[in-house]
Design an enzyme around this catalytic site. Structure first.
Site, PDB file in Angstrom:
ATOM      1  CG  ASP A  87      -1.990  -1.076   1.165  1.00 21.85           C
ATOM      2  OD1 ASP A  87      -1.807  -2.067   0.421  1.00 21.85           O
ATOM      3  OD2 ASP A  87      -3.006  -0.944   1.860  1.00 21.85           O
ATOM      4  CE  LYS A 114      -5.231   1.903   2.628  1.00 22.27           C
ATOM      5  NZ  LYS A 114      -4.099   1.161   3.246  1.00 22.27           N
ATOM      6  CE  LYS A 134      -6.849  -1.359   2.686  1.00 22.21           C
ATOM      7  NZ  LYS A 134      -5.472  -1.824   3.005  1.00 22.21           N
TER       8      LYS A 134
END
Lengths: 782, 320
Positions: free
Chosen positions: B157, B220, B256
């Site tokens: 991430d 995300k 996400k």
């Protein structure tokens, strides 16, 4: 049996029904049938008819078919209660309305469930849209009751209101009607729609529980016949109707000449304009809220999508995808987007129109819908402005999509309709969207939103969508009146005759009084003149205007649209100049008035009053202001007073100068163009005005004057489809004829007795009559 | 159960920067907020279906600990919960025993997590690139990615440089994210946009598009450390961006949301959003993750209630 594993594969929503126990209890309590609510009590059920749940087709209750006798009793009860109700202080009425709001809130779930059971709309909408708006409406009007004496001083309630409401938002429409009526001190007889009477009756129970005095609110159930008995009842002082344009027209004719006040909220075919710089996803969601809200059974539904050619393909793709996710079905299911159509009769109407549309070549794109009284969400392409699906109000989940090239073309297409209720504009440019908003013929304009309502924001239409506003200050004003003072009787009119006179005209060079059309003096089309008589014999000849002269005058006035676009300041300058020029010729006008038999003093006084009146409206011209309201967070709402457009004015016989100016000045100060029929007996002060108008820089076509037979010409104006309003000052029969004829395009009318006290006929009310409010919603957020 | 589902997906190869795909794209904030609000009020699930949707949420959770006081012991406890998110008696009652989508930790905790999850098939995700602010030299940020991958992270991430987005320097942003994607190698890359910092929906949409063009496998919302983290409206903007990217390129990118989601109701709401806007496929862990830590406890409570008919107490469930 379905298992969790199965569901994990499909990820379906599954069944999730609302518990409707409390509504079933209510229905069980009334299993024997429901009567009317009159004078604070429920009457025993009379001859009843079945009320159905459209989602199942099953009968859920029986209500009474109201008879003329029932209506009579209800009107009498309302009449008896009215003086006492109006005599309460505003504060006391406010307490009652506040109690209504509170009690509705306490019973919100019952009412929302009943609404869904009876109307077929998704429970989510009854709960989240209808009921909060109902409660808000009563709170808002509790406030108006409190403030009524301060904010509307000098105004009085009409008396007894007869109100007829539709089936699409049964309780909300009741609230829109009842709350302002009661706040203003009127009492009410209301007839709910035949298909959907249940929440009105439940509301009556709640009003009784809340301690509303007897007779203040009366509910009579029944069909259209009951409604006609109510709106036609001579004991009704004001009629308020929401429903179809067809029925609105009948009510307009029925009320003609009765002196009843009238507001109509009728149909629509509202445009939904997607400009090239719109947030397309937002606009797609807007379509969902516009036409797939409440099954499309919404008078202000955005039912004509107009989309810029530059973004049309992507927009259509997104819209069709979105449509595919809509779920039509059981309105009690949590995941239902579109519920049942209110009644099989309405379903048939939708089907018939859609079939006609496809026969014309329209292409349908449809979602799915279950068997029964349901209709799938439908997008129609391949339609032209003349297609039946583009022109007729469908009142179902059916929307057309057509494209435009430029914003100007969008405006032309949007305004190409008999209706003028609402419009929705999608654009991220404030400059562009406000420009389009200003050009649309609609009572309500939403920018980047649609179907947003609030009690403080006026709602209502123009053209064949009706007249009058509901909500806010304007809505309250519609339930109050201030009758102008009357002096004596209307002068008896001699017929207009084209035959030569029986005595010689005064000497001097012959001055021919012609008509004044488009800024030019023109001979009457029929080539005939009539003798104008003074107190001492004939004074001269005036033209006998004909239908064709009215037609020409209306065309000239239509072309003078620049006047409506002028600033108030510019209009004021012209009016001041007019006063200046009239003042320069005051003596001449006084002599003219004298020749009709006025004393010198009276004649001079009328000229002086006329000059003052011009000043007064010149002063007003740049002060006809709107307001901004903030009913919801992050929503700026502008109420913009706009000219009606083209007003036909039939002037009183007496006060041939002041009477004419009293009516014409507010109209043109507010930006309207006028076709005036001057005093039939004494037209010469008006014809003398031509030169004054010419020298005052009043643009040609702003004021057109056609002399002749007042009632005949007024009728032609009232029948003319390109005239927005008719003001008539004359006889009762003439008023009736004007009101009846106005039903054609549902133009606004204002009828005053010819014998009105014209010396006092000046004020804000005249300007309020000359404008209509456009409510522009502008949500903001960056 | 959902082990390595990411591996089955054809990865987004990315593309050269194309600003035309987002410049001039208009987003109306209030309309977006209105849709986000109506979206979750228009859909509901009850009973068995609600249980299934909550189980699905568990399968999509990136069970996360990203705190300065993380230790090996803390990470092991989290991983134990990841392996057995539901008390066995609840799992028995449901007839299935789900595991979470991934465990998400700091790079130095990655090895502990990998050990603790051995044999479970649950991937370890590591944040990298100077999380959460991302204001480290690019060389070091790329090095950190390689470190985390070496430690065994299957998913990385990354955080974007907000400055590039706020200044509209899209080519700098594209170059940077593309370099990160290279550094990730086989590991899947989730690009954190820190939407709370970007503020405007226009920025969020543009940054989403640039991240996808640079080859992100997921976009995300947040690090969880911004003032405002995942919200439904901002999620809607990002999901519409990945839909538009899919329409334009044919490549599927995952989404996400992370930070601020705490309840079972949140878990349902975000799934409704994915279901309505993207369809069934975006309810699988290869295209949808919920970045959360405390949400799982509430889901377990709700499922306990479903299984027993009694309201549950938190202290009767194992803590994460």
């Amino acid at each position: 049996m379905t298992t969790i594993t199965d569901i994990l594969n499909t990820m379906d929503y599954g069944p999730a029904r609302e518990d409707d126990a409390v509504a079933q209890d209510w229905l069980a309590r009334h299993l024997a049938g429901l009567g009317h609510f009159i004078d604070g009590e429920f009457t025993p059920a009379g001859e009843t008819f079945a009320v159905r749940n459209p989602a199942t087709g099953g009968a859920i209750a029986r209500v009474t078919q109201g008879t003329a006798a029932d209506v009579e009793r209800a009107v009498q009860a309302a009449r008896k209660a009215q003086p006492g109700w109006a005599a309460l202080s505003g504060h006391e009425r406010a307490r009652h309305l506040y109690a209504l709001a509170r009690h509705v809130q306490q019973h919100a779930r019952l009412l929302a469930l009943l609404e869904t059971l009876n109307n077929g709309k998704p429970f989510r909408e009854s709960r989240d849209a209808d009921l909060p708006l109902v409660v808000r409406h009563f709170y808002h009007h509790a406030g108006w009751a409190e403030l009524c004496e301060d904010e509307f001083s000098g105004k009085v309630p009409h008396g007894v209101c007869g109100q007829v409401i539709p089936w699409n938002f049964p309780l909300l429409m009741l609230a829109w009607k009842v709350a302002p009526a009661l706040a203003a001190g009127n009492t009410v007889v209301l007839k709910p729609a035949e298909y959907t009477p249940l929440t009105a009756l439940a509301f009556a129970e709640i009003a009784r529980e809340a301690g509303l005095p007897k007779g203040v609110l009366n509910i009579v159930t029944g069909d259209g016949e009951t409604g006609a008995a109510l709106t036609g009842h001579p004991g009704i002082d004001k009629v308020a109707f929401t429903g179809s344009t067809e029925v609105g027209r009948i009510i307009r004719r029925q009320a003609a000449g009765t002196g009843k006040a009238l507001t109509l909220e009728l149909g629509g075919k509202s445009p939904f304009i997607v400009l090239a710089d719109a947030d397309l996803d937002a606009a797609v969601e807007g379509v969902v809220d516009a036409i797939w809200f409440n099954q499309g059974e919404v008078c202000c539904a955005g039912s004509r999508i107009l989309v810029s050619e530059s973004v049309a393909p992507r927009f259509e793709t997104l819209l069709r995808r979105r449509m595919a996710t809509l779920r039509t079905g059981d309105p009690m299911e949590k995941s239902t987007d579109i519920g049942a159509i209110v009644h099989p009769v309405q379903l048939d109407r939708i089907r018939r129109l859609v079939d006609q549309g496809t026969a014309e070549g329209a292409v349908l794109h449809q979602g799915s819908a279950p068997e029964g009284c349901f209709f799938p969400p439908t997008l129609v392409t391949g339609v032209e402005p003349a297609s039946i699906l583009s022109t007729e109000e469908i009142f179902g989940p059916v929307v057309t999509l057509t494209t435009f090239r430029t914003p100007d073309e969008a405006v032309s297409l949007a305004n190409n309709t008999r209706y003028g209720l609402a419009a929705s504009i999608w654009s991220e440019s404030a400059a562009l969207s406000l420009d389009v908003a200003s050009k649309l013929r609609a009572g309500v304009v939403w920018i980047n939103a649609t179907n947003v309502f609030d009690a403080a924001a006026p709602f209502g239409g123009q053209r064949e969508s009706g007249f009058g506003r509901e909500g806010g200050r304007e809505g309250m004003a519609a339930y109050l009146t201030g009758k102008p003072a009357q002096t004596g009787d209307e002068t008896v009119l001699l017929p207009v005759s084209g035959l030569p006179g029986d005595a010689p005209m005064p000497g001097g060079i012959d001055r021919t009084a012609k008509l004044y059309i488009g800024g030019k003096q023109v001979r009457p089309d029929g080539g005939q003149s009539f003798t104008v008589r003074g107190s001492k014999g004939p004074l001269g000849l005036a033209g006998i205007g004909t239908r064709k002269d009215i037609r020409n005058a209306v065309e000239a006035a239509r072309k003078a649209e620049g006047w409506s676009a002028q600033t108030g300041h510019a209009r004021a300058q012209v009016l001041y100049f007019l006063a200046e020029n009239l003042s320069a010729r005051a003596a001449e006008f006084a002599r003219r008035l004298e020749s009709f038999g006025q004393s010198r003093r009276d004649a001079e006084a009328e000229v002086e009053a006329s000059i003052r009146r011009i000043f007064w409206y010149a002063a007003q011209a740049d002060k006809i202001d709107g307001a901004s309201r903030q009913p919801l967070r992050d929503h700026l709402v502008l109420t913009v007073p706009e000219p009606l457009g083209l007003i036909g004015i039939a002037c009183p016989v007496a006060h041939p100068l002041l009477g004419l100016l009293s009516l014409v000045l507010p109209a043109i100060a507010a930006g309207n163009r006028v076709v005036a029929i001057p005093s039939q007996a004494h037209p010469l002060p008006a014809t003398d005005l031509y030169q004054v108008l010419d020298t005052s820089d009043l643009p040609g076509g702003v004021l057109n004057i056609v002399t002749g037979d007042r009632d005949q010409l007024a009728r032609v104006l009232a029948e003319h489809d390109d005239v927005e309003a008719v003001w008539y000052a004359g006889s009762a029969e003439g008023a009736k004829a004007v009101e009846q004829a106005s039903a054609g395009n549902l133009k606004q009318t204002w009828c005053l007795p010819g014998a009105t006290d014209w010396s006092a006929a000046q004020g804000r009310e005249f300007i309020d009559r000359a404008v209509q409010i456009k409510t522009v919603w502008m949500p903001f957020g960056g | 159960m959902p082990a390595d589902t990411l591996r089955n997906q054809t990865r987004n190869p990315g593309m050269p920067l194309d600003t035309a795909m987002f410049e001039g794209h208009r987003i109306n904030r209030l309309a977006t907020e209105r849709r986000a609000a109506s979206l979750v009020s228009r859909r509901g699930v009850k009973k068995l279906h609600q249980a299934a949707w909550l189980v699905n949420a568990i399968r999509c959770i990136d069970l996360t600990t990203l705190a300065g006081d993380d230790t090996k012991g803390r990470v092991r406890r989290l991983c134990a919960k990841a392996r057995q998110p539901l008390a066995p008696r609840i799992a028995d009652a449901l007839g299935l025993n789900p595991t979470v989508g991934a465990v998400c930790v700091y790079p130095t905790m990655t090895r502990h997590a990998v050990h603790a999850l051995e044999g479970s098939g649950i991937p370890v995700a590591s944040v990298a690139t100077g999380f959460p602010a991302g204001l480290m030299p690019l060389r070091l940020r790329l090095e950190e990615i390689r470190y985390a991958v070496d430690e065994g992270a299957a998913e990385i991430d990354i955080v974007i440089t907000r400055e590039h987005a706020l200044r509209g320097d899209w080519s700098a942003l594209h170059d940077e994210i593309a370099a990160m994607r290279d550094a990730c190698g086989e590991a899947h890359m989730k690009a954190i946009l820190a939407t709370g910092d970007l503020q405007t929906f226009g920025n969020v949409y543009a940054a989403s598009m640039v991240a996808m063009q640079a080859g992100a496998d997921f976009i995300k919302t947040s690090t969880g450390k911004e003032g405002v983290n995942a919200t439904l409206p901002v999620s809607l903007v990002m999901v519409r961006a990945l839909r538009d990217y899919l329409d334009a390129t044919g490549h599927r990118v995952g989404f996400k949301p992370a930070g601020g989601m705490k309840t079972a109701k949140d878990a349902l709401n975000w799934q409704f959003l994915m279901r309505e806007e993207m369809g069934r496929d975006w309810l699988s862990p290869d295209l949808f993750r919920l970045g959360a830590s405390s949400m799982l406890a509430d889901i377990e409570r709700q499922l306990d209630h479903f299984a027993t008919g009694r309201y549950a107490a938190a202290h009767r469930h194992a803590i994460a």
